[in-house]
Motif scaffolding. Structure first.
Motif, mmCIF file in Angstrom:
data_model
loop_
_atom_site.group_PDB
_atom_site.id
_atom_site.type_symbol
_atom_site.label_atom_id
_atom_site.label_comp_id
_atom_site.label_asym_id
_atom_site.label_seq_id
_atom_site.Cartn_x
_atom_site.Cartn_y
_atom_site.Cartn_z
ATOM 1 N N GLN A 5 -2.158 4.302 3.221
ATOM 2 C CA GLN A 5 -1.781 2.979 2.734
ATOM 3 C C GLN A 5 -2.586 2.628 1.490
ATOM 4 O O GLN A 5 -2.062 2.052 0.545
ATOM 5 N N ARG A 6 -3.852 3.008 1.482
ATOM 6 C CA ARG A 6 -4.709 2.714 0.337
ATOM 7 C C ARG A 6 -4.184 3.414 -0.921
ATOM 8 O O ARG A 6 -4.119 2.828 -1.988
ATOM 9 N N THR A 7 -3.770 4.678 -0.788
ATOM 10 C CA THR A 7 -3.210 5.418 -1.923
ATOM 11 C C THR A 7 -1.913 4.787 -2.379
ATOM 12 O O THR A 7 -1.679 4.592 -3.576
ATOM 13 N N SER A 8 -1.059 4.439 -1.431
ATOM 14 C CA SER A 8 0.215 3.812 -1.762
ATOM 15 C C SER A 8 -0.003 2.492 -2.495
ATOM 16 O O SER A 8 0.654 2.226 -3.506
ATOM 17 N N ASP A 9 -0.918 1.667 -2.009
ATOM 18 C CA ASP A 9 -1.213 0.387 -2.662
ATOM 19 C C ASP A 9 -1.779 0.614 -4.065
ATOM 20 O O ASP A 9 -1.445 -0.112 -4.997
ATOM 21 N N PHE A 10 -2.627 1.630 -4.216
ATOM 22 C CA PHE A 10 -3.190 1.938 -5.530
ATOM 23 C C PHE A 10 -2.077 2.319 -6.504
ATOM 24 O O PHE A 10 -2.045 1.831 -7.640
ATOM 25 N N LEU A 11 -1.156 3.166 -6.073
ATOM 26 C CA LEU A 11 -0.056 3.584 -6.946
ATOM 27 C C LEU A 11 0.852 2.395 -7.288
ATOM 28 O O LEU A 11 1.305 2.262 -8.436
ATOM 29 N N GLU A 13 -0.101 -0.700 -7.462
ATOM 30 C CA GLU A 13 -0.847 -1.517 -8.429
ATOM 31 C C GLU A 13 -0.784 -0.898 -9.820
ATOM 32 O O GLU A 13 -0.658 -1.624 -10.816
ATOM 33 N N CYS A 14 -0.867 0.427 -9.908
ATOM 34 C CA CYS A 14 -0.745 1.094 -11.214
ATOM 35 C C CYS A 14 0.609 0.799 -11.840
ATOM 36 O O CYS A 14 0.701 0.516 -13.041
ATOM 37 N N ILE A 15 1.651 0.855 -11.041
ATOM 38 C CA ILE A 15 2.998 0.556 -11.524
ATOM 39 C C ILE A 15 3.081 -0.895 -11.991
ATOM 40 O O ILE A 15 3.597 -1.191 -13.073
ATOM 41 N N ALA A 16 2.552 -1.805 -11.185
ATOM 42 C CA ALA A 16 2.603 -3.229 -11.528
ATOM 43 C C ALA A 16 1.814 -3.516 -12.802
ATOM 44 O O ALA A 16 2.285 -4.246 -13.686
ATOM 45 N N ASP A 17 0.628 -2.952 -12.899
ATOM 46 C CA ASP A 17 -0.191 -3.185 -14.097
ATOM 47 C C ASP A 17 0.506 -2.633 -15.339
ATOM 48 O O ASP A 17 0.445 -3.249 -16.412
ATOM 49 N N SER A 18 1.161 -1.499 -15.203
ATOM 50 C CA SER A 18 1.887 -0.915 -16.337
ATOM 51 C C SER A 18 3.054 -1.794 -16.755
ATOM 52 O O SER A 18 3.274 -2.029 -17.955
ATOM 53 N N LEU A 19 3.797 -2.301 -15.782
ATOM 54 C CA LEU A 19 4.912 -3.182 -16.110
ATOM 55 C C LEU A 19 4.418 -4.446 -16.813
ATOM 56 O O LEU A 19 4.985 -4.876 -17.818
ATOM 57 N N LEU A 20 3.352 -5.026 -16.315
ATOM 58 C CA LEU A 20 2.813 -6.236 -16.943
ATOM 59 C C LEU A 20 2.334 -5.950 -18.367
ATOM 60 O O LEU A 20 2.528 -6.778 -19.263
ATOM 61 N N ARG A 21 1.752 -4.800 -18.574
ATOM 62 C CA ARG A 21 1.334 -4.420 -19.933
ATOM 63 C C ARG A 21 2.533 -4.319 -20.869
ATOM 64 O O ARG A 21 2.500 -4.808 -21.996
ATOM 65 N N LEU A 22 3.590 -3.689 -20.388
ATOM 66 C CA LEU A 22 4.802 -3.541 -21.194
ATOM 67 C C LEU A 22 5.462 -4.898 -21.462
ATOM 68 O O LEU A 22 6.026 -5.112 -22.538
ATOM 69 N N LEU A 23 5.377 -5.805 -20.487
ATOM 70 C CA LEU A 23 5.985 -7.136 -20.641
ATOM 71 C C LEU A 23 5.349 -7.935 -21.778
ATOM 72 O O LEU A 23 5.958 -8.875 -22.285
ATOM 73 N N ARG A 24 4.155 -7.578 -22.165
ATOM 74 C CA ARG A 24 3.485 -8.298 -23.255
ATOM 75 C C ARG A 24 4.126 -8.002 -24.608
ATOM 76 O O ARG A 24 3.932 -8.751 -25.557
ATOM 77 N N LEU A 39 3.550 5.216 -18.272
ATOM 78 C CA LEU A 39 2.325 4.455 -18.513
ATOM 79 C C LEU A 39 1.434 4.434 -17.263
ATOM 80 O O LEU A 39 0.210 4.510 -17.363
ATOM 81 N N ALA A 40 2.051 4.351 -16.096
ATOM 82 C CA ALA A 40 1.300 4.327 -14.832
ATOM 83 C C ALA A 40 0.840 5.710 -14.397
ATOM 84 O O ALA A 40 0.032 5.840 -13.472
ATOM 85 N N ASN A 41 1.393 6.739 -15.053
ATOM 86 C CA ASN A 41 1.080 8.124 -14.699
ATOM 87 C C ASN A 41 1.474 8.448 -13.249
ATOM 88 O O ASN A 41 0.710 9.037 -12.495
ATOM 89 N N VAL A 42 2.677 7.978 -12.886
ATOM 90 C CA VAL A 42 3.252 8.280 -11.565
ATOM 91 C C VAL A 42 4.670 8.798 -11.776
ATOM 92 O O VAL A 42 5.250 8.641 -12.851
ATOM 93 N N SER A 43 5.219 9.389 -10.745
ATOM 94 C CA SER A 43 6.586 9.907 -10.846
ATOM 95 C C SER A 43 7.607 8.800 -10.603
ATOM 96 O O SER A 43 7.293 7.762 -10.012
ATOM 97 N N ARG A 44 8.818 9.055 -11.068
ATOM 98 C CA ARG A 44 9.909 8.113 -10.812
ATOM 99 C C ARG A 44 10.164 8.011 -9.310
ATOM 100 O O ARG A 44 10.523 6.945 -8.813
ATOM 101 N N VAL A 45 9.955 9.097 -8.593
ATOM 102 C CA VAL A 45 10.122 9.092 -7.131
ATOM 103 C C VAL A 45 9.159 8.088 -6.506
ATOM 104 O O VAL A 45 9.531 7.334 -5.606
ATOM 105 N N THR A 46 7.932 8.073 -7.000
ATOM 106 C CA THR A 46 6.937 7.114 -6.479
ATOM 107 C C THR A 46 7.400 5.687 -6.729
ATOM 108 O O THR A 46 7.288 4.821 -5.852
ATOM 109 N N LYS A 61 2.641 -7.577 -7.094
ATOM 110 C CA LYS A 61 1.347 -7.857 -7.726
ATOM 111 C C LYS A 61 0.887 -9.279 -7.417
ATOM 112 O O LYS A 61 -0.273 -9.492 -7.032
ATOM 113 N N LEU A 62 1.778 -10.245 -7.567
ATOM 114 C CA LEU A 62 1.417 -11.632 -7.272
ATOM 115 C C LEU A 62 1.047 -11.807 -5.804
ATOM 116 O O LEU A 62 0.064 -12.481 -5.472
#
Length: 173
Positions: A5-11, A13-24, A39-46, A61-62
């Protein structure tokens, strides 16, 4: 290999942070899943394993931020309404970059939804209580968005006092 669960939550969060960065720099509709995952360095499958939409990424994220804040607040005992309001505005001040990004991207409704879900009991059977909670959530969201959109001229401490004195005067010491 099964993810924790910790790994899943981390991934997530990486996706969310990347989206927020792009939204700027781009509107939500112009952002591709490929851009987010690269940008998140994850796969599309993830991405698709965890989310069905870009809005859901922001909601995650919220919700995570608010849940963490609420859990921390539960550890604080004997607090006044004013102190709680001040910490509430301090919390939103700490995530101002995210909220301002949502304002700029015209996604403020996602913040409202998060407030309703996190600070209201959507399963209450009491109709009047449900509408009271909705009213408070809309009001707080409006105050937060206006405060941020007008440059946060008041400190979180001033905002906490303003809200408490204006809307909860009976709570004053």
């Amino acid at each position: 290999m099964k993810r924790t669960q910790r790994t899943s939550d981390f991934l997530k969060e990486c996706i969310a942070d990347s989206l927020l960065r792009l939204l700027r720099t781009k509107p939500l509709e112009a952002i591709t899943i490929r851009e987010i995952t690269e940008l998140a360095n994850v796969s599309r499958v993830t991405y698709y394993r965890n989310f069905t939409s870009k809005e859901e990424v922001i909601e995650f994220k919220l919700d995570k931020l608010m849940t963490d804040w609420i859990e921390h607040e539960k550890t604080i005992r004997n607090t006044s309404a004013c102190e709680l309001a001040i910490r509430f505005f301090q919390f939103f001040y700490s995530i101002r970059d995210i909220v301002q990004t949502l304002i700029q991207a015209k996604l403020s409704l996602l913040l409202l939804n998060a407030l309703i879900i996190r600070f209201g009991d959507v399963f209450t059977q009491d109709c009047a209580e449900y509408y009271r909670q909705i009213f408070i959530s809309f009001g707080l969201c409006g105050v937060i968005l206006t405060w941020m959109d007008t440059g946060m001229n008041e400190s979180p401490e001033e905002m906490g006092k303003i809200v408490t004195e204006t809307f909860f005067p009976q709570e004053q010491p």
